[in-house]
Design a protein around this motif. Structure first.
Motif, PDB file in Angstrom:
ATOM      1  N   CYS A  64       0.832  -1.204   0.000  1.00 45.18           N
ATOM      2  CA  CYS A  64       0.000   0.000   0.000  1.00 45.18           C
ATOM      3  C   CYS A  64       0.867   1.255   0.000  1.00 45.18           C
ATOM      4  N   ALA A  65       0.615   2.132  -0.969  1.00 47.97           N
ATOM      5  CA  ALA A  65       1.436   3.337  -1.118  1.00 47.97           C
ATOM      6  C   ALA A  65       1.197   4.338   0.006  1.00 47.97           C
ATOM      7  N   GLY A  66      -0.014   4.322   0.553  1.00 46.33           N
ATOM      8  CA  GLY A  66      -0.338   5.293   1.600  1.00 46.33           C
ATOM      9  C   GLY A  66       0.146   4.870   2.978  1.00 46.33           C
ATOM     10  N   ARG A  67       0.571   3.623   3.092  1.00 46.06           N
ATOM     11  CA  ARG A  67       0.958   3.102   4.409  1.00 46.06           C
ATOM     12  C   ARG A  67       2.147   3.859   4.986  1.00 46.06           C
TER      13      ARG A  67
ATOM     14  N   CYS B  24      -6.414   8.897  -1.431  1.00 44.31           N
ATOM     15  CA  CYS B  24      -6.961   7.775  -0.674  1.00 44.31           C
ATOM     16  C   CYS B  24      -6.737   8.006   0.813  1.00 44.31           C
ATOM     17  N   GLY B  25      -7.222   7.059   1.613  1.00 40.13           N
ATOM     18  CA  GLY B  25      -7.090   7.180   3.065  1.00 40.13           C
ATOM     19  C   GLY B  25      -5.669   7.473   3.505  1.00 40.13           C
ATOM     20  N   GLY B  26      -4.711   6.762   2.921  1.00 40.21           N
ATOM     21  CA  GLY B  26      -3.315   6.921   3.331  1.00 40.21           C
ATOM     22  C   GLY B  26      -2.812   8.334   3.096  1.00 40.21           C
TER      23      GLY B  26
HETATM   24 FE1  SF4 Z   1      -4.435   1.836  -1.340  1.00 46.26          FE
HETATM   25 FE2  SF4 Z   1      -4.303   4.202  -0.200  1.00 46.26          FE
HETATM   26 FE3  SF4 Z   1      -5.621   2.292   1.011  1.00 46.26          FE
HETATM   27 FE4  SF4 Z   1      -3.027   2.180   0.816  1.00 46.26          FE
HETATM   28  S1  SF4 Z   1      -4.169   3.683   1.945  1.00 46.26           S
HETATM   29  S2  SF4 Z   1      -4.442   0.475   0.423  1.00 46.26           S
HETATM   30  S3  SF4 Z   1      -2.624   3.112  -1.148  1.00 46.26           S
HETATM   31  S4  SF4 Z   1      -6.156   3.175  -0.968  1.00 46.26           S
END
Ligand code: SF4
Ligand code: ADP
Ligand code: MG
Length: 270
Positions: A92-95, A127-129
């Protein structure tokens, strides 16, 4: 009071260049922390002089790192952090953003007496991240970087949707010119459409890539240049800004209509 700013925009639009240069400007007077929240992890390269290890990469080796393993001191003692991202194609890129923010909190980094904290956040995916700096109120005010190009404005509109959803404060739009005709006017009319305004127009300049090659900001490498003055002026305007709005983003149809309107007004002639 700490000034906590988030700079969002499409990948490659010029966020890191702007963040590093305004950080360099603030560092002449203030204690500054820069947090790169882009998996590209290169926001602080021109401040530190090379790439610093990312929070995610440090955590792979050591679950409880010390502050000095994730916070590096660059130009004029600016504190630099890079959240980092996963291996391409995995995870996950936002992690990185979520993990980095949690670690910095645990280490007490936000308790240090910073005058200015700047987040550099990728806005292709809201996104959330990538919304964490806003959602968790790490940042109080947002600025969107865009050029006059369709895709960049499209991303800017999506970011405005995220800002509205989170009821955050938009401080303005920064036009980083790609060199298309009537660019500042196009960005100005977009800003107006979403209930905001342009807070700075950054011209294209060869001094940007020339400084970048040496891993320096324009402010460090060419301190007396016109381009350095442009970044100082933007930094000042952001610092003194008291004009915030919750944006009214365009719907997909309105966005398409906006581009047709520009064409009718004689803009976008190639
Ligand atoms: Fe995908 Fe963003 Fe959720 Fe990470 S935080 S799984 S990058 S949508
Ligand atoms: P982002 O952080 O949004 O991905 P960068 O700041 O890394 O974008 O900029 C992308 C590229 O565009 C870099 O190679 C940078 O040198 C160049 N660039 C950014 N702003 C300017 C400018 N005003 N003039 C010339 N080149 C620029
Ligand atoms: Mg960047």
């Amino acid at each position: 009071m700490t000034k906590k700013i988030a700079i969002y925009g499409k990948g490659g639009i010029g966020k890191s260049t702007i963040v590093a240069n305004i950080a360099a400007s603030y560092s002449q007077e203030y204690n500054v922390l820069v947090i790169g929240c882009d998996p590209k992890a290169d926001t602080t390269r021109t401040l530190y002089g090379s790439r610093i290890p990312t929070v995610l990469s440090v955590l792979k080796e050591n679950k409880e790192p010390r502050t000095e393993e994730v916070v590096y001191h660059g130009y004029n003692n600016i504190s630099c952090v890079e959240s980092g991202g996963p291996e391409p194609g995995v995870g996950c890129a936002g992690r990185g953003v979520i993990v980095a923010m949690n670690l910095l909190e645990r280490l007490g980094v936000f308790k240090e007496p910073f005058d200015v904290i700047i987040y550099d956040v990728l806005g292709d995916v809201v996104c959330g991240g990538f919304a964490v700096p806003l959602r968790e109120e790490f940042a109080d005010e947002v600025y969107i970087v865009t050029s006059g190009e369709y895709m960049s404005l499209y991303a800017a509109n999506n970011i405005a949707k995220g800002i509205k959803k989170l009821n955050s404060k938009l401080g303005g739009i920064i036009c980083n010119c790609k060199g298309i005709k009537d660019e500042a006017q196009i960005v100005e009319s977009f800003a107006e459409k979403i209930g905001s305004r342009v807070i700075g127009v950054i011209p294209r300049s060869e001094l940007v890539p020339e400084s970048e090659i040496e891993a320096m900001t324009v402010i460090e490498k060419f301190p007396d240049s016109k381009q350095a003055m442009v970044y100082h002026e933007l930094a000042r305007r952001i610092y003194e800004n008291k004009d915030f709005t919750v944006p009214e983003p365009l719907t997909t149809d309105e966005f398409e209509g906006f581009f047709k309107e520009l064409k009718n007004m004689g803009f976008l002639e190639f």
